[in-house]
Design a protein around this motif. Structure first.
Motif, PDB file in Angstrom:
ATOM      1  N   GLU A  35      26.418  40.435 -10.007  1.00 16.08           N
ATOM      2  CA  GLU A  35      25.014  40.805  -9.802  1.00 16.08           C
ATOM      3  C   GLU A  35      24.215  40.668 -11.092  1.00 16.08           C
ATOM      4  O   GLU A  35      23.082  40.168 -11.078  1.00 16.08           O
ATOM      5  CB  GLU A  35      24.917  42.219  -9.244  1.00 16.08           C
ATOM      6  CG  GLU A  35      25.451  42.328  -7.833  1.00 16.08           C
ATOM      7  CD  GLU A  35      25.390  43.736  -7.265  1.00 16.08           C
ATOM      8  OE1 GLU A  35      24.865  44.661  -7.943  1.00 16.08           O
ATOM      9  OE2 GLU A  35      25.861  43.927  -6.126  1.00 16.08           O
ATOM     10  N   LEU A  51      23.447  42.913  -4.408  1.00 10.51           N
ATOM     11  CA  LEU A  51      24.038  42.216  -3.269  1.00 10.51           C
ATOM     12  C   LEU A  51      24.680  43.207  -2.311  1.00 10.51           C
ATOM     13  O   LEU A  51      25.107  44.290  -2.709  1.00 10.51           O
ATOM     14  CB  LEU A  51      25.083  41.212  -3.756  1.00 10.51           C
ATOM     15  CG  LEU A  51      24.579  40.128  -4.700  1.00 10.51           C
ATOM     16  CD1 LEU A  51      25.734  39.241  -5.150  1.00 10.51           C
ATOM     17  CD2 LEU A  51      23.498  39.295  -4.044  1.00 10.51           C
ATOM     18  N   GLN A  52      24.777  42.809  -1.060  1.00  8.08           N
ATOM     19  CA  GLN A  52      25.475  43.601  -0.056  1.00  8.08           C
ATOM     20  C   GLN A  52      26.883  43.034   0.068  1.00  8.08           C
ATOM     21  O   GLN A  52      27.084  41.964   0.651  1.00  8.08           O
ATOM     22  CB  GLN A  52      24.746  43.538   1.278  1.00  8.08           C
ATOM     23  CG  GLN A  52      25.348  44.448   2.313  1.00  8.08           C
ATOM     24  CD  GLN A  52      24.506  44.486   3.576  1.00  8.08           C
ATOM     25  OE1 GLN A  52      23.412  43.926   3.644  1.00  8.08           O
ATOM     26  NE2 GLN A  52      25.030  45.140   4.587  1.00  8.08           N
ATOM     27  N   TRP A  53      27.857  43.734  -0.503  1.00  8.88           N
ATOM     28  CA  TRP A  53      29.236  43.270  -0.541  1.00  8.88           C
ATOM     29  C   TRP A  53      29.970  43.714   0.713  1.00  8.88           C
ATOM     30  O   TRP A  53      29.838  44.859   1.149  1.00  8.88           O
ATOM     31  CB  TRP A  53      29.935  43.818  -1.786  1.00  8.88           C
ATOM     32  CG  TRP A  53      29.357  43.284  -3.049  1.00  8.88           C
ATOM     33  CD1 TRP A  53      28.401  43.864  -3.827  1.00  8.88           C
ATOM     34  CD2 TRP A  53      29.681  42.044  -3.676  1.00  8.88           C
ATOM     35  NE1 TRP A  53      28.107  43.061  -4.909  1.00  8.88           N
ATOM     36  CE2 TRP A  53      28.877  41.936  -4.836  1.00  8.88           C
ATOM     37  CE3 TRP A  53      30.554  41.010  -3.374  1.00  8.88           C
ATOM     38  CZ2 TRP A  53      28.947  40.838  -5.684  1.00  8.88           C
ATOM     39  CZ3 TRP A  53      30.618  39.918  -4.222  1.00  8.88           C
ATOM     40  CH2 TRP A  53      29.820  39.844  -5.355  1.00  8.88           C
ATOM     41  N   THR A  54      30.751  42.798   1.287  1.00  7.37           N
ATOM     42  CA  THR A  54      31.560  43.102   2.461  1.00  7.37           C
ATOM     43  C   THR A  54      32.980  42.600   2.205  1.00  7.37           C
ATOM     44  O   THR A  54      33.194  41.716   1.377  1.00  7.37           O
ATOM     45  CB  THR A  54      30.989  42.424   3.729  1.00  7.37           C
ATOM     46  OG1 THR A  54      30.943  41.010   3.527  1.00  7.37           O
ATOM     47  CG2 THR A  54      29.589  42.937   4.044  1.00  7.37           C
ATOM     48  N   ALA A  64      29.784  38.167  -0.765  1.00  7.30           N
ATOM     49  CA  ALA A  64      28.345  38.424  -0.638  1.00  7.30           C
ATOM     50  C   ALA A  64      27.624  37.094  -0.683  1.00  7.30           C
ATOM     51  O   ALA A  64      28.175  36.090  -1.158  1.00  7.30           O
ATOM     52  CB  ALA A  64      27.856  39.327  -1.771  1.00  7.30           C
ATOM     53  N   THR A 103      21.428  38.531   1.939  1.00  5.70           N
ATOM     54  CA  THR A 103      20.393  39.174   1.134  1.00  5.70           C
ATOM     55  C   THR A 103      19.372  38.115   0.755  1.00  5.70           C
ATOM     56  O   THR A 103      19.739  37.045   0.284  1.00  5.70           O
ATOM     57  CB  THR A 103      21.011  39.782  -0.147  1.00  5.70           C
ATOM     58  OG1 THR A 103      22.030  40.696   0.233  1.00  5.70           O
ATOM     59  CG2 THR A 103      19.954  40.485  -0.974  1.00  5.70           C
ATOM     60  N   CYS A 113      32.294  42.599  -9.201  1.00  7.08           N
ATOM     61  CA  CYS A 113      31.051  42.531  -8.419  1.00  7.08           C
ATOM     62  C   CYS A 113      29.803  42.906  -9.221  1.00  7.08           C
ATOM     63  O   CYS A 113      28.802  42.184  -9.151  1.00  7.08           O
ATOM     64  CB  CYS A 113      31.177  43.381  -7.159  1.00  7.08           C
ATOM     65  SG  CYS A 113      32.384  42.731  -5.971  1.00  7.08           S
ATOM     66  N   CYS A 135      23.361  35.449  -1.014  1.00  6.99           N
ATOM     67  CA  CYS A 135      21.938  35.721  -1.142  1.00  6.99           C
ATOM     68  C   CYS A 135      21.181  34.412  -1.259  1.00  6.99           C
ATOM     69  O   CYS A 135      21.700  33.427  -1.756  1.00  6.99           O
ATOM     70  CB  CYS A 135      21.647  36.613  -2.348  1.00  6.99           C
ATOM     71  SG  CYS A 135      22.046  35.879  -3.948  1.00  6.99           S
TER      72      CYS A 135
END
Length: 162
Positions: free
Chosen positions: A21, A34-37, A48, A156, A17, A50
């Motif tokens: 980015e 990034l907002q990782w889920t 993620a 994002t 990850c 964006c």
């Protein structure tokens, strides 16, 4: 000429990850976080997405940068801009990278040279399969479970300035 698009990282190992980015940041020229889920379609993997705004052609540069990690599943879209077709790039391990031009409504556009090469170089029995490959159907089929698992995930928003 500036355009915009979306990067969808459908699955990534946790350790990769930060590299994702950094790769996106390198192409866009600004830091990306990034907002990782979790990715329900691949337990233990993260997802993620964006949006981005950058010069036309940046979609290809983003796909090229992400391709460095062959364990990722991703899509990059670039909207059409003045005088430039839109594009979509998909990467799936085992299938590799696929790209296609897109129309204003998102359809894949197949050029006449592509059709001529296909018709002149492929036995008629293989035409349906080759047309599906040209349209990216195997990549869509492989990515669909990952897309559905991401419904409702946060997005994002990234914008390059200057």
């Amino acid at each position: 000429m500036s355009t915009r698009g979306v990067v969808f990282v459908h699955s990534s190992p946790t350790a990769v990850c930060p590299h994702v980015e950094w790769a996106i940041s390198g192409v866009l020229g600004s830091r990306v976080a990034l907002q990782w889920t979790p990715q329900p379609a691949a337990p233990g993997q993260l997802r993620a997405e964006c949006t981005w705004m950058a010069p036309a052609g940046s979609g290809g540069a983003l796909a090229g940068a992400l391709r460095a990690w062959p364990m990722l599943r991703f899509e990059v879209t670039e909207e059409p801009s003045h005088g430039v077709d839109g594009e979509r790039f998909c990467y799936v391990p085992g299938l590799g990278l696929w790209s296609g031009r897109t129309s204003a409504n998102g359809d894949i556009v197949v050029g006449e040279d592509q059709l001529r090469a296909l018709v002149s170089g492929v036995p008629p029995s293989q035409l349906p399969t080759r047309v599906q490959e040209l349209l990216g159907s195997p990549w869509d089929a492989a990515l669909e479970p990952f897309r559905l698992a991401g419904d409702g995930a946060p997005v994002t928003w990234l914008h390059q300035v200057g």
